[in-house]
Design a protein around this motif. Sequence first.
Motif, PDB file in Angstrom:
ATOM      1  N   MET A   1     -47.587 -13.255 -43.967  1.00  0.00           N
ATOM      2  CA  MET A   1     -46.538 -13.505 -44.951  1.00  0.00           C
ATOM      3  C   MET A   1     -47.184 -13.498 -46.342  1.00  0.00           C
ATOM      4  N   ILE A   2     -46.449 -12.987 -47.307  1.00  0.00           N
ATOM      5  CA  ILE A   2     -46.953 -12.970 -48.678  1.00  0.00           C
ATOM      6  C   ILE A   2     -47.028 -14.387 -49.233  1.00  0.00           C
ATOM      7  N   THR A   3     -47.853 -14.566 -50.242  1.00  0.00           N
ATOM      8  CA  THR A   3     -47.971 -15.885 -50.858  1.00  0.00           C
ATOM      9  C   THR A   3     -46.745 -16.182 -51.703  1.00  0.00           C
ATOM     10  N   GLN A   4     -46.588 -17.455 -52.019  1.00  0.00           N
ATOM     11  CA  GLN A   4     -45.473 -17.844 -52.879  1.00  0.00           C
ATOM     12  C   GLN A   4     -45.622 -17.232 -54.266  1.00  0.00           C
ATOM     13  N   ASP A   5     -46.848 -17.175 -54.780  1.00  0.00           N
ATOM     14  CA  ASP A   5     -47.066 -16.557 -56.095  1.00  0.00           C
ATOM     15  C   ASP A   5     -46.648 -15.090 -56.087  1.00  0.00           C
ATOM     16  N   LYS A   6     -46.993 -14.366 -55.024  1.00  0.00           N
ATOM     17  CA  LYS A   6     -46.614 -12.954 -54.904  1.00  0.00           C
ATOM     18  C   LYS A   6     -45.102 -12.833 -54.786  1.00  0.00           C
ATOM     19  N   ALA A   7     -44.482 -13.704 -54.024  1.00  0.00           N
ATOM     20  CA  ALA A   7     -43.026 -13.683 -53.868  1.00  0.00           C
ATOM     21  C   ALA A   7     -42.348 -13.909 -55.217  1.00  0.00           C
ATOM     22  N   TYR A   8     -42.882 -14.862 -55.980  1.00  0.00           N
ATOM     23  CA  TYR A   8     -42.290 -15.137 -57.289  1.00  0.00           C
ATOM     24  C   TYR A   8     -42.478 -13.936 -58.217  1.00  0.00           C
ATOM     25  N   GLU A  51     -23.209  -8.123 -63.487  1.00  0.00           N
ATOM     26  CA  GLU A  51     -23.876  -6.829 -63.342  1.00  0.00           C
ATOM     27  C   GLU A  51     -25.365  -7.020 -63.072  1.00  0.00           C
ATOM     28  N   GLN A  52     -25.979  -7.957 -63.799  1.00  0.00           N
ATOM     29  CA  GLN A  52     -27.397  -8.226 -63.595  1.00  0.00           C
ATOM     30  C   GLN A  52     -27.642  -8.733 -62.175  1.00  0.00           C
ATOM     31  N   GLN A  53     -26.778  -9.600 -61.698  1.00  0.00           N
ATOM     32  CA  GLN A  53     -26.909 -10.134 -60.346  1.00  0.00           C
ATOM     33  C   GLN A  53     -26.755  -9.025 -59.304  1.00  0.00           C
ATOM     34  N   ASP A  54     -25.796  -8.134 -59.519  1.00  0.00           N
ATOM     35  CA  ASP A  54     -25.603  -7.013 -58.597  1.00  0.00           C
ATOM     36  C   ASP A  54     -26.845  -6.125 -58.555  1.00  0.00           C
ATOM     37  N   CYS A  55     -27.418  -5.848 -59.724  1.00  0.00           N
ATOM     38  CA  CYS A  55     -28.640  -5.040 -59.788  1.00  0.00           C
ATOM     39  C   CYS A  55     -29.787  -5.748 -59.074  1.00  0.00           C
ATOM     40  N   PHE A  56     -29.904  -7.056 -59.302  1.00  0.00           N
ATOM     41  CA  PHE A  56     -30.952  -7.840 -58.638  1.00  0.00           C
ATOM     42  C   PHE A  56     -30.815  -7.707 -57.121  1.00  0.00           C
ATOM     43  N   ASN A  57     -29.611  -7.899 -56.627  1.00  0.00           N
ATOM     44  CA  ASN A  57     -29.386  -7.861 -55.187  1.00  0.00           C
ATOM     45  C   ASN A  57     -29.651  -6.477 -54.609  1.00  0.00           C
ATOM     46  N   ASP A  58     -29.258  -5.432 -55.339  1.00  0.00           N
ATOM     47  CA  ASP A  58     -29.551  -4.076 -54.879  1.00  0.00           C
ATOM     48  C   ASP A  58     -31.052  -3.895 -54.674  1.00  0.00           C
ATOM     49  N   GLU A  59     -31.837  -4.367 -55.627  1.00  0.00           N
ATOM     50  CA  GLU A  59     -33.299  -4.238 -55.532  1.00  0.00           C
ATOM     51  C   GLU A  59     -33.876  -5.158 -54.459  1.00  0.00           C
ATOM     52  N   PHE A  60     -33.355  -6.370 -54.362  1.00  0.00           N
ATOM     53  CA  PHE A  60     -33.843  -7.316 -53.362  1.00  0.00           C
ATOM     54  C   PHE A  60     -33.676  -6.740 -51.955  1.00  0.00           C
ATOM     55  N   TYR A  61     -32.516  -6.154 -51.670  1.00  0.00           N
ATOM     56  CA  TYR A  61     -32.249  -5.657 -50.325  1.00  0.00           C
ATOM     57  C   TYR A  61     -32.954  -4.333 -50.033  1.00  0.00           C
ATOM     58  N   LYS A  62     -33.655  -3.778 -51.017  1.00  0.00           N
ATOM     59  CA  LYS A  62     -34.510  -2.615 -50.778  1.00  0.00           C
ATOM     60  C   LYS A  62     -35.905  -3.037 -50.296  1.00  0.00           C
ATOM     61  N   LEU A  63     -36.226  -4.311 -50.439  1.00  0.00           N
ATOM     62  CA  LEU A  63     -37.525  -4.820 -49.985  1.00  0.00           C
ATOM     63  C   LEU A  63     -37.581  -4.797 -48.458  1.00  0.00           C
ATOM     64  N   THR A  64     -38.792  -4.818 -47.929  1.00  0.00           N
ATOM     65  CA  THR A  64     -38.914  -4.892 -46.473  1.00  0.00           C
ATOM     66  C   THR A  64     -38.316  -6.203 -45.983  1.00  0.00           C
ATOM     67  N   ASP A  66     -39.621  -8.294 -43.945  1.00  0.00           N
ATOM     68  CA  ASP A  66     -40.642  -9.346 -43.993  1.00  0.00           C
ATOM     69  C   ASP A  66     -40.734  -9.964 -45.389  1.00  0.00           C
ATOM     70  N   THR A  67     -40.659  -9.133 -46.425  1.00  0.00           N
ATOM     71  CA  THR A  67     -40.734  -9.639 -47.799  1.00  0.00           C
ATOM     72  C   THR A  67     -39.488 -10.447 -48.131  1.00  0.00           C
ATOM     73  N   GLN A  68     -38.326  -9.949 -47.728  1.00  0.00           N
ATOM     74  CA  GLN A  68     -37.085 -10.713 -47.941  1.00  0.00           C
ATOM     75  C   GLN A  68     -37.166 -12.068 -47.249  1.00  0.00           C
ATOM     76  N   ASP A  69     -37.656 -12.067 -46.022  1.00  0.00           N
ATOM     77  CA  ASP A  69     -37.753 -13.317 -45.261  1.00  0.00           C
ATOM     78  C   ASP A  69     -38.699 -14.302 -45.942  1.00  0.00           C
ATOM     79  N   ALA A  70     -39.814 -13.808 -46.448  1.00  0.00           N
ATOM     80  CA  ALA A  70     -40.771 -14.679 -47.132  1.00  0.00           C
ATOM     81  C   ALA A  70     -40.152 -15.265 -48.392  1.00  0.00           C
ATOM     82  N   ILE A  71     -39.465 -14.438 -49.155  1.00  0.00           N
ATOM     83  CA  ILE A  71     -38.821 -14.914 -50.385  1.00  0.00           C
ATOM     84  C   ILE A  71     -37.771 -15.971 -50.042  1.00  0.00           C
ATOM     85  N   MET A  72     -36.982 -15.720 -49.016  1.00  0.00           N
ATOM     86  CA  MET A  72     -35.965 -16.699 -48.618  1.00  0.00           C
ATOM     87  C   MET A  72     -36.629 -17.989 -48.146  1.00  0.00           C
TER      88      MET A  72
END
Length: 97
Positions: A1-8, A51-64, A66-72
Amino acid sequence: MITQDKAYQIISEINDVAHRDASSEWELADALEEEGKSEEAEDQRDLASEEQQDCFNDEFYKLTQDTQDAIMHYARTDEDFGEEFVQWSGIDIGVEE
């Protein structure tokens, strides 16, 4: 799992991209404010934020996944991280037990 610093770092970069993508909406809100149209400016800020939130979510859901799970995970277990993530994404993180 990625570190918290990397996730941030990842979510911060996503938020920067999302803010740039919504910049014309934010600029319009500023222009309305300068014209003394406070109520319209506030409505425009709401639209820009969405709009900013929609863009954020579009990019977030492009992550692997595993990365999404770590961030969550970090969003659920670190209050400050979670507050920023929710503010930027609008995603309900629930409570980790």
